[in-house]
Design a protein around this motif. Structure first.
Motif, mmCIF file in Angstrom:
data_model
loop_
_atom_site.group_PDB
_atom_site.id
_atom_site.type_symbol
_atom_site.label_atom_id
_atom_site.label_comp_id
_atom_site.label_asym_id
_atom_site.label_seq_id
_atom_site.Cartn_x
_atom_site.Cartn_y
_atom_site.Cartn_z
ATOM 1 N N TYR A 30 9.472 -15.971 -12.008
ATOM 2 C CA TYR A 30 10.760 -15.639 -12.626
ATOM 3 C C TYR A 30 11.238 -16.838 -13.434
ATOM 4 O O TYR A 30 11.192 -17.985 -12.964
ATOM 5 C CB TYR A 30 11.787 -15.309 -11.538
ATOM 6 C CG TYR A 30 13.191 -15.072 -12.048
ATOM 7 C CD1 TYR A 30 13.595 -13.804 -12.437
ATOM 8 C CD2 TYR A 30 14.099 -16.122 -12.135
ATOM 9 C CE1 TYR A 30 14.887 -13.581 -12.895
ATOM 10 C CE2 TYR A 30 15.390 -15.908 -12.590
ATOM 11 C CZ TYR A 30 15.780 -14.639 -12.979
ATOM 12 O OH TYR A 30 17.047 -14.427 -13.438
ATOM 13 N N VAL A 35 19.774 -20.703 -6.662
ATOM 14 C CA VAL A 35 19.303 -19.347 -6.980
ATOM 15 C C VAL A 35 19.097 -18.571 -5.683
ATOM 16 O O VAL A 35 18.461 -19.056 -4.745
ATOM 17 C CB VAL A 35 17.978 -19.379 -7.775
ATOM 18 C CG1 VAL A 35 17.516 -17.947 -8.089
ATOM 19 C CG2 VAL A 35 18.129 -20.187 -9.049
ATOM 20 N N VAL A 70 17.605 -14.784 -4.589
ATOM 21 C CA VAL A 70 16.860 -13.623 -5.079
ATOM 22 C C VAL A 70 16.808 -12.577 -3.984
ATOM 23 O O VAL A 70 16.486 -12.887 -2.831
ATOM 24 C CB VAL A 70 15.429 -14.020 -5.494
ATOM 25 C CG1 VAL A 70 14.636 -12.786 -5.921
ATOM 26 C CG2 VAL A 70 15.465 -15.037 -6.625
ATOM 27 N N ILE A 78 8.961 -16.286 -6.911
ATOM 28 C CA ILE A 78 9.586 -15.512 -5.844
ATOM 29 C C ILE A 78 8.543 -15.272 -4.754
ATOM 30 O O ILE A 78 7.460 -14.772 -5.013
ATOM 31 C CB ILE A 78 10.125 -14.180 -6.390
ATOM 32 C CG1 ILE A 78 11.173 -14.450 -7.477
ATOM 33 C CG2 ILE A 78 10.713 -13.329 -5.270
ATOM 34 C CD1 ILE A 78 11.602 -13.206 -8.227
ATOM 35 N N THR A 116 19.177 -11.251 -8.954
ATOM 36 C CA THR A 116 19.206 -12.719 -8.978
ATOM 37 C C THR A 116 20.654 -13.176 -9.099
ATOM 38 O O THR A 116 21.427 -12.657 -9.917
ATOM 39 C CB THR A 116 18.389 -13.278 -10.153
ATOM 40 O OG1 THR A 116 18.855 -12.714 -11.377
ATOM 41 C CG2 THR A 116 16.922 -12.938 -9.990
ATOM 42 N N TYR A 160 27.554 -18.305 -5.627
ATOM 43 C CA TYR A 160 26.895 -17.660 -6.760
ATOM 44 C C TYR A 160 27.920 -16.937 -7.625
ATOM 45 O O TYR A 160 28.585 -16.006 -7.177
ATOM 46 C CB TYR A 160 25.833 -16.694 -6.247
ATOM 47 C CG TYR A 160 24.845 -17.372 -5.319
ATOM 48 C CD1 TYR A 160 23.963 -18.337 -5.814
ATOM 49 C CD2 TYR A 160 24.808 -17.073 -3.965
ATOM 50 C CE1 TYR A 160 23.073 -18.982 -4.969
ATOM 51 C CE2 TYR A 160 23.916 -17.705 -3.118
ATOM 52 C CZ TYR A 160 23.056 -18.658 -3.614
ATOM 53 O OH TYR A 160 22.180 -19.294 -2.783
ATOM 54 N N SER A 216 25.279 -12.977 -11.765
ATOM 55 C CA SER A 216 24.165 -12.219 -11.207
ATOM 56 C C SER A 216 23.513 -11.364 -12.282
ATOM 57 O O SER A 216 24.102 -11.061 -13.317
ATOM 58 C CB SER A 216 24.641 -11.336 -10.044
ATOM 59 O OG SER A 216 25.542 -10.348 -10.502
#
Length: 406
Positions: free
Chosen positions: A27, A46, A48, A79, A103, A113, A116
């Motif tokens: 990714y 990050v 995932v 990933i 993500t 986060y 997205s």
């Protein structure tokens, strides 16, 4: 507070064929701030997640990583190599999609986060599934399958024979199956996406196997079955048998080898049990007089016969009586010896699609044709050729083998 967003460049699947290696997806994303300036040389947080069925579906896998963006604001991760929060990427069954990749980014390197991205995985899961299902034959040829969004499988070069296609279709069903039950046509149900397979023996073989694996063979049978039984709405076991018996022809003589096999454009029909291979069809027809006796005695009409697939080479287990044991694959109301339906949770009542062992007693003529069978090796009764004086277990009109050909 500055607005931060990412630009997704590419999502690429890479995976290894080594048995012990993890499945990885590469990714990459470019990180920019609200002024469209690159965020360079900075640790990025990050998270995932892989979601099943929808963008808001169940999370089957989740991990976090802390990559550092390069001078162009690009982050690159694999990933499957992060800190796992839940699930296992190796245990994902990609046939049960669709799947979505969520993500989430924290440009400060933490876990708050703020942005997205949610993208459906299209070719990725099916490439992984194909890698899982790829088969190499005894000649070293690798057949690379393509799995569509319903889980249907087809095989690419080298082109496999009709027999190979039939076997691989049935193996796919076994791998994909979550629930199975023996039912008649009014209750038949196929849902490949969720692994549901419900039908009787002839319906399963015709509609779920032949129709998908070798459609030309399916269509020929479907076109001609009304010739034999015009009242039927679909091919049943006796239609299979009558169709194959006509291919064998009126000149069949169990003492003349040259008459014990014949073929048309789609099927080779033969009698010798020593010649069977995995994937051959076994067609059993029950005698009309036995069916009438059963109807008179019990008040309903029994099945017209049984359709099975050979799932192992025959083993001669009793030389004196010419008895062979074969593992067969079928959809049936009850299992056979050491049966898969008894060993797994895919069938709650022991019926449906699966495989187990049966015994076949064969003629002493050169035809070596079965004329009796036991449903399991431990069964008390042989099912025999029809004899009006003994009724119950003497119901068979005949047993034949058929192999799909080019």
């Amino acid at each position: 507070m500055k607005k931060i967003f990412t630009t997704l460049c590419v999502v690429i699947l890479t995976f290894t064929l080594f048995a012990q290696a993890p499945k990885l997806m590469s990714y990459q994303a470019v990180i920019r701030d609200g002024s469209n300036q690159l965020i360079s040389n900075q640790i990025i947080g990050v998270q995932v997640s892989i979601l099943q069925y929808s963008p808001t579906g169940s999370t089957v896998y989740r991990e976090t990583q802390l990559p550092t963006s390069n001078t162009n604001g690009l982050i690159s991760i694999e990933i499957g190599n992060g800190t796992v929060l839940s699930g296992s990427i190796d245990s994902i069954d990609w046939a049960y999609g669709p799947y979505f990749l969520l993500t989430e980014i924290d440009p400060t390197g933490g876990s708050s986060y703020s942005i997205s991205s949610n993208t459906q995985l299209l070719s990725v899961p099916y490439a992984l599934s194909a890698g899982h299902l790829a088969i190499t034959d005894e000649n070293g040829n690798t057949y690379s399958p393509v799995v569509d969004t319903l889980g249907n499988v087809s095989y690419q070069t080298p082109v496999s024979s009709p027999l190979d296609k039939l076997v691989r279709r049935e193996q796919f069903i076994l791998n994909n199956m979550v629930y199975t039950k023996y039912v008649h046509s009014s209750e038949a149900f196929l849902d490949e996406k969720n692994g549901f397979y419900l039908y009787d023996c002839s319906g399963f073989t015709c509609e779920y196997v032949l129709k998908f694996a070798i459609p030309s063979h399916y269509q020929d049978l479907y076109n001609v079955y009304p010739t034999y039984h015009p009242a039927d709405t679909r091919p049943r076991a006796w239609s299979f048998y009558d169709y194959f018996r006509d291919i064998l022809g009126p000149g069949y003589d169990p003492q003349i080898d040259s008459t014990c096999s014949a073929q048309n454009s789609y099927w080779k029909v033969f009698t010798n049990i020593d010649s069977v291979q995995k994937g051959d069809i076994i067609a059993v027809r029950y005698h009309n007089d036995w069916r009438s006796w059963y109807h008179t005695t019990y008040g309903d009409w029994p099945s017209t016969g049984h359709i099975m697939t050979v799932w192992s080479a025959p083993l001669l287990t009793d030389t004196a009586n010419n008895v062979y044991m074969i593992r067969i694959l079928d959809s049936s109301n009850s299992g056979h010896g050491q049966d898969s339906r008894d060993l797994t949770s895919v069938s709650i009542d022991g019926s449906g699609y699966g495989y187990g062992w049966m015994l076949y007693k064969c003629s002493s003529y050169i035809s070596n044709r079965p004329f009796e069978y036991k449903w399991t090796p431990s069964s008390t009764h042989w099912y025999e050729l029809y004899n009006a004086s003994t009724t119950d277990y003497t119901k068979i009109e005949g047993i034949l083998f058929a192999r799909p050909i080019e």
